[in-house]
Each structure stands twice: as structure tokens, then as C-alpha cells.
Design an enzyme around this catalytic site. Structure first.
Site, PDB file in Angstrom:
ATOM      1  N   GLU A   1       0.848  -1.198   0.000  1.00  0.00           N
ATOM      2  CA  GLU A   1       0.000   0.000   0.000  1.00  0.00           C
ATOM      3  C   GLU A   1       0.882   1.245   0.000  1.00  0.00           C
ATOM      4  OE1 GLU A   1      -2.441   1.564  -0.690  1.00  0.00           O
ATOM      5  OE2 GLU A   1      -3.924   1.800   0.887  1.00  0.00           O
TER       6      GLU A   1
ATOM      7  N   ASP B   1      -3.610   5.692   6.247  1.00  0.00           N
ATOM      8  CA  ASP B   1      -4.083   6.957   6.805  1.00  0.00           C
ATOM      9  C   ASP B   1      -5.057   6.615   7.943  1.00  0.00           C
ATOM     10  OD1 ASP B   1      -4.326   9.796   6.708  1.00  0.00           O
ATOM     11  OD2 ASP B   1      -6.079   9.659   5.443  1.00  0.00           O
TER      12      ASP B   1
ATOM     13  N   VAL C   1       0.515  14.408   1.003  1.00  0.00           N
ATOM     14  CA  VAL C   1       1.729  14.182   0.222  1.00  0.00           C
ATOM     15  C   VAL C   1       1.414  13.674  -1.188  1.00  0.00           C
ATOM     16  CG1 VAL C   1       3.183  13.782   2.247  1.00  0.00           C
ATOM     17  CG2 VAL C   1       2.015  11.843   1.164  1.00  0.00           C
TER      18      VAL C   1
HETATM   19  P1  IMP Z   1      -7.314   5.250   4.527  1.00  0.00           P
HETATM   20  O1  IMP Z   1      -8.428   4.336   4.196  1.00  0.00           O
HETATM   21  O2  IMP Z   1      -7.794   6.512   5.215  1.00  0.00           O
HETATM   22  O3  IMP Z   1      -6.183   4.617   5.298  1.00  0.00           O
HETATM   23  O4  IMP Z   1      -6.809   5.780   3.146  1.00  0.00           O
HETATM   24  C1  IMP Z   1      -5.627   5.445   2.577  1.00  0.00           C
HETATM   25  C2  IMP Z   1      -5.624   5.949   1.154  1.00  0.00           C
HETATM   26  O5  IMP Z   1      -5.960   7.347   1.098  1.00  0.00           O
HETATM   27  C3  IMP Z   1      -4.243   5.840   0.585  1.00  0.00           C
HETATM   28  O6  IMP Z   1      -4.070   4.604  -0.042  1.00  0.00           O
HETATM   29  C4  IMP Z   1      -4.225   6.977  -0.395  1.00  0.00           C
HETATM   30  O7  IMP Z   1      -4.778   6.553  -1.618  1.00  0.00           O
HETATM   31  C5  IMP Z   1      -5.127   8.022   0.201  1.00  0.00           C
HETATM   32  N1  IMP Z   1      -4.336   9.028   0.923  1.00  0.00           N
HETATM   33  C6  IMP Z   1      -4.181   9.156   2.253  1.00  0.00           C
HETATM   34  N2  IMP Z   1      -3.348  10.154   2.547  1.00  0.00           N
HETATM   35  C7  IMP Z   1      -2.954  10.685   1.369  1.00  0.00           C
HETATM   36  C8  IMP Z   1      -2.056  11.760   1.009  1.00  0.00           C
HETATM   37  O8  IMP Z   1      -1.432  12.441   1.834  1.00  0.00           O
HETATM   38  N3  IMP Z   1      -1.905  11.981  -0.327  1.00  0.00           N
HETATM   39  C9  IMP Z   1      -2.549  11.258  -1.285  1.00  0.00           C
HETATM   40  N4  IMP Z   1      -3.389  10.239  -0.994  1.00  0.00           N
HETATM   41  C10 IMP Z   1      -3.592   9.966   0.321  1.00  0.00           C
HETATM   42 MG    MG Z   2      -4.619   4.218  -2.125  1.00  0.00          MG
END
Ligand code: IMP
Ligand code: MG
Length: 184
Positions: A106, A110, A160
């Protein structure tokens, strides 16, 4: 590197992690992963599209193991700022993972919702081992308890881009990782 367009407010990207640091860290991760899966002949590296495509390309080339590569695309519904709780599978794996060693790759963990959904789904298919390697981790944003076995870099809560990671589909081709900043 400003990227103005009629539909996007202009922003700048400040370098956070250099291409050289990324390459060095990828090499270390690959060494640890190679050691972990030593002797396997049934490893499938699963890249989560689209953000992991550059990372997975570099990582698999450093693995000293027989390896297959497959991809999965998951998409989150709803307002990203609210953190997505529903995850949709847009593209499933092409191959089977039952009885296989699986390494999910991955770009960023986040809130953790995407990865936990994907891991639950893949675990149900009966892989013999299921591990996670994430390039970046933003632990301060975590809402779901999930941890990658290997993490490239722990970063603060910044947006980022680069090295495969986008902002509104742009900047995936940046060789380094930078943070997005909107000047006053
Ligand atoms: P989660 O489900 O909130 O953990 O989301 C993770 C996904 O959100 C990552 O695989 C990214 O595609 C996107 N994401 C989270 N933070 C960023 C960032 O800072 N820049 C770009 N995409 C992000
Ligand atoms: Mg992603």
C-alpha cells in the site's frame, strides 16, 4: 513546482523525502521481506492501485525471491476529509490467493479503513500468510487498528504526493515525495 489550472487552485510541492532516501529505504525493506519469506515458492505481491504502482515496481525488483505480482483497486466512497468508511472494490485480483503467501503493498496508511477492508476480504480467501508493506504511515490519523509488518516512513499529518501518490490524479510521476502547500 506550481501546477495551476482553471479547475484547481495553484499549489506548491515541498520535498519531504528525496528519491535517494526512498531508494535506500526500499532496499532495506526488500532485504527484510526477502528474509521473512525465505524459501517460499508461492509469494504473490498484491499492489493496491493506483498509489502503490511505483513503489511495487521498485520493491519487487529488490526482492530476492520468486514472485508473482497482482493488483487490486479499492475506492473509498464519500468525503475524504471525513475519512471514508465504505470501501468499494473497483478491480479484484486476477489470480487466486488460497494457500499462497501474500504481501499486500500500500502507498499510505491513513485512517486505516481501506487496508482493513482489503485485508478482511483477502483473509477470507485462505492465504497461508498475509502480510502488509506500506510505504508511508500517518499514525496520527488512524481510526482503525491496523498495522503494516513493514513501513517505509512514518510521516506527520500532511497531504503528500509523488512516487505514485496523487493529488487529484496529478503528480504521481514525481520521483520524490513532497507535501502539498497552498500559498496565501
Ligand atoms: P485510509 O483508508 O484513510 O487509510 O486511506 C488510505 C488511502 O488514502 C491511501 O491509499 C491513499 O490513496 C489516500 N491518501 C491518504 N493520505 C494521502 C495523502 O497524503 N496523499 C494522497 N493520498 C492519500
Ligand atoms: Mg490508495
Amino acid at each position: 513546482m506550481p501546477q495551476a489550472s482553471p479547475t484547481r487552485p495553484s499549489y506548491v510541492i515541498d520535498e519531504m523525502i528525496s528519491a535517494k532516501s526512498i531508494a535506500a529505504r526500499v532496499e532495506e525493506l526488500a532485504r527484510e521481506i526477502t528474509r521473512h519469506f525465505e524459501g517460499t515458492d508461492k509469494l504473490v505481491v498484491v499492489g493496491l492501485l493506483r498509489g502503490s504502482f511505483v513503489f511495487i515496481a521498485d520493491l519487487v525488483r529488490e526482492l530476492d525471491l520468486p514472485v508473482e505480482v497482482d493488483f487490486l483497486e479499492a475506492s473509498s466512497y464519500g468525503d475524504r476529509m471525513e475519512s471514508a468508511r465504505e470501501v468499494r472494490i473497483l478491480k479484484d485480483l486476477t489470480g487466486e490467493i488460497s494457500g499462497r503467501d501474500v504481501l499486500v503493498v500500500e502507498d499510505i496508511v491513513d485512517t486505516g479503513f481501506t487496508l482493513s477492508h482489503v485485508i478482511r476480504m483477502l483473509r477470507a480467501r485462505g492465504p497461508s500468510r498475509l502480510e502488509i508493506c506500506a510505504l508511508l504511515d500517518k499514525p496520527s490519523r488512524r481510526e482503525v487498528d491496523i498495522k503494516a509488518g513493514w513501513t517505509g516512513f512514518v510521516i506527520p499529518d500532511e497531504f503528500v504526493v509523488g512516487y505514485g501518490i496523487d493529488y487529484a490524479q496529478r503528480n504521481r510521476n514525481l520521483p520524490h515525495i513532497g507535501k502539498v502547500r497552498f500559498p496565501e
